[in-house]
Design a protein around this motif. Structure first.
Motif, PDB file in Angstrom:
ATOM      1  N   HIS A 158      -1.536   1.723  -4.897  1.00 48.30           N
ATOM      2  CA  HIS A 158      -1.147   0.436  -4.341  1.00 48.30           C
ATOM      3  C   HIS A 158      -0.558  -0.479  -5.416  1.00 48.30           C
ATOM      4  O   HIS A 158      -1.012  -0.505  -6.560  1.00 48.30           O
ATOM      5  N   SER A 172      -4.291   7.119  -3.588  1.00 50.37           N
ATOM      6  CA  SER A 172      -3.544   5.878  -3.403  1.00 50.37           C
ATOM      7  C   SER A 172      -2.918   5.406  -4.709  1.00 50.37           C
ATOM      8  O   SER A 172      -3.357   5.766  -5.807  1.00 50.37           O
ATOM      9  N   ARG A 229       0.807  -1.220   0.000  1.00 47.65           N
ATOM     10  CA  ARG A 229       0.000   0.000   0.000  1.00 47.65           C
ATOM     11  C   ARG A 229       0.843   1.274   0.000  1.00 47.65           C
ATOM     12  O   ARG A 229       1.872   1.350   0.670  1.00 47.65           O
TER      13      ARG A 229
END
Lengths: 114, 115
Positions: free
Chosen positions: A75, A73, A22
């Motif tokens: 990831h 994000s 992550r």
């Protein structure tokens, strides 16, 4: 100022399992995002990069990452882990301001067990 | 092999001393970047040179200095060394002057131990 946060300094998976590392970023302007990998006793090597084209980016060795602006994000995933994937993975962010140096996260060590 | 060469690979020295780390970039790359990697701070950007000129400066201490020579190799000078300067120092290079437009190629690093 730009920054990245990598959740989990260590991630352990079994060989053949899904890999999920992550990374969340903070940037005041649209970012450029990168994943680098560092194998033992080696320098960093680029896995993949996002530069505002497709949000799903495919990299080397079967890795891919998805840019999600709403979640800030980026990831990193791989459907099936291999023993050779054991390494440290770094997320990095850059932007268009100034000369756009890279800011790295603290890294996530991926451990793969047989 | 990234094509970036760093010397020495390992260096042990004492507090108060001065050391020089050397980096030869990939053939054709004009930019050189220096990073410090330590367990507590992670990978910290120190300084970038592009075609002999300083391009960007990060968290580089005043006791540290760098330069890029006409043949494009670079040296990082660390002086008045302290225990906390013990770290892995990476050099990276790229073709252009902006890190976001291409790929950074990293050397294997110079591990500095200050006793």
């Amino acid at each position: 100022a730009q920054s990245v946060t990598q959740l989990g300094s260590h991630v352990s998976v079994s060989e053949g399992a899904l890999v999920l590392l992550r990374c969340n970023y903070s940037s005041s302007v649209p970012p450029y995002l990168f994943w680098y990998v560092q194998y033992p006793n080696q320098g960093l090597q680029l896995l993949l990069k996002y530069t505002s084209a497709a949000t799903l980016v495919k990299g080397i060795n079967g890795f891919e990452a998805e840019f999600k602006k709403s979640e800030t994000s980026f990831h990193l995933t791989k459907p099936s882990a291999h023993m050779s994937d054991a390494a440290e993975y770094f997320c990095a962010v850059s932007d268009d301001s100034g000369y756009s140096t890279l800011t790295f996260g603290k890294g996530t060590m991926l451990l793969v067990s047989p | 092999d990234s094509g970036v060469t760093q010397t020495p690979k390992h260096l042990i020295t004492a507090t108060g001393q001065r050391v020089t780390l050397r980096c030869s970039p990939r053939s054709g790359d004009l930019s050189v970047y220096w990073y410090q990697q330590s367990l507590d701070q992670g990978l910290q950007f120190l300084i970038q040179y592009y075609n002999g000129e300083e391009r960007a400066k990060g968290n580089i201490l005043e006791r540290f200095s760098a330069q890029q020579f006409p043949d494009l190799h670079s040296e990082l000078n660390l002086s008045s060394l302290e225990l906390g300067d013990s770290a892995l120092y990476f050099c990276a290079s790229s073709v252009g002057g902006q890190a976001n437009t291409g790929e950074l190629f990293f050397g294997e690093g110079s591990r500095l131990t200050v006793l």
